[in-house]
Write an enzyme that holds these catalytic residues in place. Structure first.
Site, short mmCIF file in Angstrom:
data_model
loop_
_atom_site.label_atom_id
_atom_site.label_comp_id
_atom_site.label_asym_id
_atom_site.label_seq_id
_atom_site.Cartn_x
_atom_site.Cartn_y
_atom_site.Cartn_z
N TYR A 98 0.92 -1.17 -0.43
CA TYR A 98 0.20 -0.18 -0.72
C TYR A 98 1.25 0.91 -0.21
O TYR A 98 0.42 2.53 -0.15
CB TYR A 98 -1.47 -0.18 1.30
N HIS A 133 -4.39 5.96 -0.90
CA HIS A 133 -4.89 6.21 0.06
C HIS A 133 -3.99 6.44 1.29
O HIS A 133 -4.48 6.92 2.42
CB HIS A 133 -5.37 5.27 0.06
#
Length: 203
Positions: free
Chosen positions: A17, A22
């Site tokens: 990630y 995000h």
């Protein structure tokens, strides 16, 4: 002495990630840690990475929840309780797909606006009365409301130039919030970052 501050940047832990849209909240607090010379430590008790910080004569903490985005409230709430941080000294930094890439929007309080990380924090705290800084990550034209694949994608090369500038500007906005208060930080920094003319329509 003033009560300690807590600046929490939201994101998802793990290499898969890292650098995704995000996780731009993580990027802002990591930028602040570099500026302030802070060292990160993982706290199992708080389920977060924490960095002790001092800025403008004020002491506090930078926080990266390790609970994954949708459970951010568990870590942020635990940190507030443990360090006895009042809501007036909390600032949460999140991505926002409804804002154009590079636009900053700081507010002293408000709704979650569909952001699951903010929803989790507001549920845990039982309040919306804390500052939140939204960093625009844009969305593709005609994209449906379901944004999972978009927010978990990485910035294209031309977008990253704008995103990196937004991260630096957001860090400066946090510093202004600490030094001069939320109204001054809103007045000086809310809005788009400057971008090269060739990228006016990047998003």
């Amino acid at each position: 002495m003033d009560a300690p501050f807590l600046v929490a940047g939201l994101g998802n832990p793990g290499a898969e990630y890292a650098q995704t849209r995000h996780n731009i909240g993580f990027q802002v607090v990591e930028c602040l840690a570099r500026r302030w010379g802070c060292g990160w430590e993982e706290s199992r008790r708080l389920r977060a990475r924490m960095a002790r910080a001092v800025f403008a004569g004020q002491r506090g903490w930078l926080c990266e929840p390790l609970t994954y985005m949708n459970l951010s409230g568990e870590a942020v709430g635990a940190a507030l309780d443990y360090y006895q941080v009042p809501l007036t000294r909390l600032l949460v930094i999140v991505d926002d797909a409804d804002l154009p890439l590079g636009v900053l929007r700081l507010r002293p309080e408000g709704s979650a606006g569909g952001h699951h990380g903010l929803e989790s924090i507001q549920s845990r705290l039982g309040s919306t009365a804390f500052a939140r800084l939204r960093v625009g990550i844009g969305r593709q034209a005609g994209q449906p409301r379901e944004l999972a694949s978009h927010v978990l994608s990485r910035f294209a090369a031309d977008e990253k130039v704008v995103a990196d500038k937004a991260v630096e500007r957001a860090a400066s906005q946090v510093e202004c919030w600490l030094a001069h208060g939320v109204q001054s930080a809103m007045n000086q920094f809310n809005g788009p970052v400057e971008r090269p003319s060739s990228q006016e329509n990047a998003e």
